[in-house]
Design a protein around this motif. Sequence first.
Motif, PDB file in Angstrom:
ATOM      1  N   UNK A   1      58.789   9.814   2.139  1.00 27.76           N
ATOM      2  CA  UNK A   1      58.306   9.744   3.635  1.00 27.76           C
ATOM      3  C   UNK A   1      56.883   9.838   3.338  1.00 27.76           C
ATOM      4  N   UNK A   2      56.382   9.026   4.359  1.00 25.89           N
ATOM      5  CA  UNK A   2      54.919   8.723   4.363  1.00 25.89           C
ATOM      6  C   UNK A   2      54.025  10.118   4.752  1.00 25.89           C
ATOM      7  N   UNK A   3      53.132  10.360   4.347  1.00 24.08           N
ATOM      8  CA  UNK A   3      52.517  11.632   4.705  1.00 24.08           C
ATOM      9  C   UNK A   3      51.050  11.163   5.701  1.00 24.08           C
ATOM     10  N   UNK A   4      50.731  11.813   6.767  1.00 24.06           N
ATOM     11  CA  UNK A   4      49.704  11.556   7.532  1.00 24.06           C
ATOM     12  C   UNK A   4      48.632  11.869   6.914  1.00 24.06           C
ATOM     13  N   UNK A  26      51.612   4.020  12.847  1.00 27.92           N
ATOM     14  CA  UNK A  26      52.707   3.397  12.494  1.00 27.92           C
ATOM     15  C   UNK A  26      53.827   4.520  11.870  1.00 27.92           C
ATOM     16  N   UNK A  27      53.646   5.601  11.484  1.00 25.35           N
ATOM     17  CA  UNK A  27      54.287   6.895  11.040  1.00 25.35           C
ATOM     18  C   UNK A  27      54.770   7.500  12.474  1.00 25.35           C
ATOM     19  N   UNK A  29      54.731   6.041  15.619  1.00 18.28           N
ATOM     20  CA  UNK A  29      55.261   5.121  16.847  1.00 18.28           C
ATOM     21  C   UNK A  29      55.983   4.261  16.102  1.00 18.28           C
ATOM     22  N   UNK A  30      56.480   3.923  14.843  1.00 19.44           N
ATOM     23  CA  UNK A  30      57.012   2.773  14.303  1.00 19.44           C
ATOM     24  C   UNK A  30      56.195   1.758  14.275  1.00 19.44           C
ATOM     25  N   UNK A  31      56.032   0.986  13.272  1.00 20.56           N
ATOM     26  CA  UNK A  31      55.055  -0.096  13.098  1.00 20.56           C
ATOM     27  C   UNK A  31      55.291  -1.243  14.244  1.00 20.56           C
ATOM     28  N   UNK A  32      54.167  -1.716  14.727  1.00 25.99           N
ATOM     29  CA  UNK A  32      54.162  -2.772  15.627  1.00 25.99           C
ATOM     30  C   UNK A  32      52.715  -3.391  15.487  1.00 25.99           C
ATOM     31  N   UNK A  33      52.607  -4.928  15.427  1.00 29.68           N
ATOM     32  CA  UNK A  33      51.348  -5.328  15.645  1.00 29.68           C
ATOM     33  C   UNK A  33      50.590  -5.050  16.633  1.00 29.68           C
ATOM     34  N   UNK A  34      50.972  -4.635  17.705  1.00 26.89           N
ATOM     35  CA  UNK A  34      49.994  -4.341  18.700  1.00 26.89           C
ATOM     36  C   UNK A  34      49.309  -3.102  18.834  1.00 26.89           C
ATOM     37  N   UNK A  35      50.062  -2.008  17.920  1.00 25.16           N
ATOM     38  CA  UNK A  35      49.307  -1.034  17.500  1.00 25.16           C
ATOM     39  C   UNK A  35      47.820  -1.252  16.529  1.00 25.16           C
ATOM     40  N   UNK A 192      59.413  11.341  20.985  1.00 30.00           N
ATOM     41  CA  UNK A 192      59.821  11.008  19.562  1.00 30.00           C
ATOM     42  C   UNK A 192      58.778  11.426  18.477  1.00 30.00           C
ATOM     43  N   UNK A 193      57.413  10.872  18.779  1.00 29.26           N
ATOM     44  CA  UNK A 193      56.118  11.199  17.972  1.00 29.26           C
ATOM     45  C   UNK A 193      55.934  12.445  17.784  1.00 29.26           C
ATOM     46  N   UNK A 194      55.864  13.376  18.982  1.00 33.47           N
ATOM     47  CA  UNK A 194      56.027  14.910  18.860  1.00 33.47           C
ATOM     48  C   UNK A 194      56.929  15.581  18.053  1.00 33.47           C
ATOM     49  N   UNK A 195      58.070  14.956  18.174  1.00 44.31           N
ATOM     50  CA  UNK A 195      59.374  15.542  17.323  1.00 44.31           C
ATOM     51  C   UNK A 195      59.021  15.245  15.742  1.00 44.31           C
ATOM     52  N   UNK A 196      58.235  14.171  15.600  1.00 47.89           N
ATOM     53  CA  UNK A 196      57.937  13.729  14.095  1.00 47.89           C
ATOM     54  C   UNK A 196      56.856  14.586  13.547  1.00 47.89           C
TER      55      UNK A 196
END
Length: 203
Positions: A1-4, A26-27, A29-35, A192-196
């Motif tokens: 698991x990636x670490x922030x 990316x961690x 919100x999930x990876x997306x080019x628009x980020x 979801x991001x807050x839960x992560x």
Amino acid sequence: MSVLPPLTDIQQSRVSEDSPLSTALSILFEHSPILISILQPQLQALFQSGTVPQSYAQLVDLSLAEISKWKLAAQSEFISGHPRIGENSNLSKLSAKEQGAQGVTPTPPEVLARLAHLNAGYEVKYPGLRYITFVNGRSRVTIAEEMEGVLGWEHSLSPDEPKLEGITTIYTSDTDEWKSELKRAVKDVGLIAKSRLRALGVE
């Protein structure tokens, strides 16, 4: 698991695909080019103007505030970075854990087939959108029932009923229903991001 990465690194990073800010987004919100192409420079402009997040939770809130200003097509692209409910392949470790793909009791194949049909039906009804929901520990069976409710379908485990050809498509120009679904999806991505963050032990 990636670490922030540390927040201090995020605030000082330059725009790039492998910057600390890009990694964090990316961690969360999930990876997306628009980020990378839109959100990262917007956030860095905020940092430079003095709006600096004091926590990762604040970074999520800042991100969602910026995303809510985007054109609808860009917001749609953003939520499409998340995997479909029930997918088992090409999932990040966080998504797999959230969706129960790594659970002790495997999801029955008939439920996975139903979810695939529900996803297809949703995307026919709301072109350009993907069904996003904050799973929050719920089973895939429960999520399937939730999706049936959103689509107005009767409960079933059929992999192909009702037929997709009979679904009425909702376009952005026709009704606020499409926009409402998009808004709900963006909000749930934030949940979801807050839960992560909680799962990673980060505030």
